[in-house]
Enzyme design. Sequence first.
Site, short mmCIF file in Angstrom:
data_model
loop_
_atom_site.label_atom_id
_atom_site.label_comp_id
_atom_site.label_asym_id
_atom_site.label_seq_id
_atom_site.Cartn_x
_atom_site.Cartn_y
_atom_site.Cartn_z
N HIS A 60 31.19 0.22 36.39
CA HIS A 60 29.69 -0.46 35.61
C HIS A 60 29.12 1.41 36.74
O HIS A 60 29.21 1.50 38.12
CB HIS A 60 29.50 -1.72 36.28
CG HIS A 60 29.77 -2.60 35.77
ND1 HIS A 60 28.66 -2.91 34.55
CD2 HIS A 60 30.74 -2.85 35.77
CE1 HIS A 60 29.09 -4.34 34.22
NE2 HIS A 60 30.53 -3.71 34.65
N ALA B 184 49.74 -8.32 50.25
CA ALA B 184 48.61 -8.91 50.05
C ALA B 184 47.43 -9.22 50.68
O ALA B 184 47.33 -8.22 51.44
CB ALA B 184 48.92 -10.61 50.62
N ARG C 190 46.06 1.58 52.44
CA ARG C 190 46.37 2.79 53.39
C ARG C 190 48.28 2.63 53.02
O ARG C 190 48.41 0.67 53.21
CB ARG C 190 45.68 3.00 54.80
CG ARG C 190 44.10 3.12 54.44
CD ARG C 190 44.07 4.42 55.12
NE ARG C 190 42.39 4.38 54.63
CZ ARG C 190 41.83 4.72 53.79
NH1 ARG C 190 42.11 5.50 52.91
NH2 ARG C 190 40.34 4.73 53.98
C1 LIG Z 1 53.99 -6.20 52.60
C2 LIG Z 1 54.62 -7.10 53.59
C3 LIG Z 1 55.99 -7.29 52.89
C4 LIG Z 1 55.38 -6.64 54.79
O1 LIG Z 1 55.36 -7.02 55.44
P1 LIG Z 1 56.74 -6.82 57.18
O2 LIG Z 1 57.56 -5.66 56.67
O3 LIG Z 1 56.56 -7.54 57.79
O4 LIG Z 1 55.34 -5.85 57.32
P2 LIG Z 1 54.96 -6.30 59.28
O5 LIG Z 1 54.39 -7.60 59.28
O6 LIG Z 1 55.61 -6.10 60.18
O7 LIG Z 1 53.77 -5.68 59.66
C5 LIG Z 1 53.51 -4.13 59.36
C6 LIG Z 1 52.51 -3.70 59.33
O8 LIG Z 1 51.24 -3.86 58.23
C7 LIG Z 1 50.36 -4.55 58.08
N1 LIG Z 1 50.26 -5.37 57.33
C8 LIG Z 1 51.47 -6.17 57.39
N2 LIG Z 1 51.34 -7.73 55.54
C9 LIG Z 1 49.09 -6.17 55.90
C10 LIG Z 1 48.89 -6.42 54.57
N3 LIG Z 1 48.87 -7.71 54.01
N4 LIG Z 1 47.05 -5.83 55.10
C11 LIG Z 1 46.67 -4.82 55.12
N5 LIG Z 1 47.81 -4.80 56.74
C12 LIG Z 1 49.27 -6.01 56.53
C13 LIG Z 1 50.52 -5.72 59.84
O9 LIG Z 1 49.77 -5.47 60.35
C14 LIG Z 1 51.44 -4.20 60.62
O10 LIG Z 1 50.26 -3.31 61.39
P3 LIG Z 1 50.70 -3.15 62.64
O11 LIG Z 1 52.00 -1.83 62.52
O12 LIG Z 1 49.77 -1.48 63.00
O13 LIG Z 1 50.77 -3.69 63.60
C15 LIG Z 1 53.28 -8.30 53.85
O14 LIG Z 1 53.00 -8.06 55.06
C16 LIG Z 1 53.65 -9.17 52.72
O15 LIG Z 1 51.79 -8.72 52.30
N6 LIG Z 1 53.61 -9.59 51.52
C17 LIG Z 1 53.06 -10.48 50.58
C18 LIG Z 1 53.15 -12.08 50.78
C19 LIG Z 1 52.39 -12.73 49.24
O16 LIG Z 1 52.25 -12.11 48.28
N7 LIG Z 1 54.20 -13.21 49.03
C20 LIG Z 1 54.11 -13.84 48.00
C21 LIG Z 1 54.93 -14.06 47.15
S1 LIG Z 1 54.76 -12.25 46.13
#
Ligand SMILES: CC(C)(COP(=O)(O)OP(=O)(O)OC[C@H]1O[C@@H](n2cnc3c(N)ncnc32)[C@H](O)[C@@H]1OP(=O)(O)O)[C@@H](O)C(=O)NCCC(=O)NCCS
Length: 162
Positions: free
Chosen positions: A78, A126, A146
């Site tokens: 909007h 997520a 980001r």
């Molecule tokens: C994206 C994802 C896979 C990354 O996992 P990962 O590679 O293990 O990443 P890490 O946990 O090591 O985090 C890496 C960095 O990203 C940041 N980060 C992780 N998930 C984040 C999120 N959802 N939002 C914002 N930042 C996030 C962490 O804080 C970390 O930051 P830092 O380096 O400054 O400490 C995971 O965080 C995620 O979002 N999984 C989705 C789970 C889901 O939705 N499952 C349902 C089935 S589809």
Amino acid sequence: MLRRAMQWLFDMTLGRAIDGRVRRQRLYEAVVFGPPPRLVVAPTAVVNNALFNTVSGRIVVEDHAFFGHNVCILTGTHDVAVLGPGRQHAIPSGGRDIVIKTGVWVASNATVLGPCVIGEHAVVAAGSVVVGDVAPFTIVGGVPARSIGQVSHGERGDTAAA
Ligand SMILES: CC(C)(COP(=O)(O)OP(=O)(O)OC[C@H]1O[C@@H](n2cnc3c(N)ncnc32)[C@H](O)[C@@H]1OP(=O)(O)O)[C@@H](O)C(=O)NCCC(=O)NCCS
């Protein structure tokens, strides 16, 4: 005997109630708000219960892309400069297309705002809010989303791994 009777009673009452409540969540039914022909989802993509808003553009989800639950893909918006009752109707009819390229993972509760292109094999963490293009093989997270990492990938695209 008593145990079996109690199990039967549970199944018929509370168990069934829980089961029904869970099924009513419709975790596999996506919905479209806006013209349905503007949405194209590849047959190999998995979108679960996504909400697709096609009011202000087209949405394309390419092969092998997949979503977690409660993902919102929104082209509609909007005009914030319009005040009063006019704002409800100050909606562009196009120009805010969203393309989610092959192999992208959009994790649960993420929101994607158009216009944008999410590049091949990128990951949207997520709960993120995507407000612009995402480069291929990039992991984005946060509000606004980001870069938080890269997907390592060799010469064979089909073996890309985080
Ligand atoms: C994206 C994802 C896979 C990354 O996992 P990962 O590679 O293990 O990443 P890490 O946990 O090591 O985090 C890496 C960095 O990203 C940041 N980060 C992780 N998930 C984040 C999120 N959802 N939002 C914002 N930042 C996030 C962490 O804080 C970390 O930051 P830092 O380096 O400054 O400490 C995971 O965080 C995620 O979002 N999984 C989705 C789970 C889901 O939705 N499952 C349902 C089935 S589809």
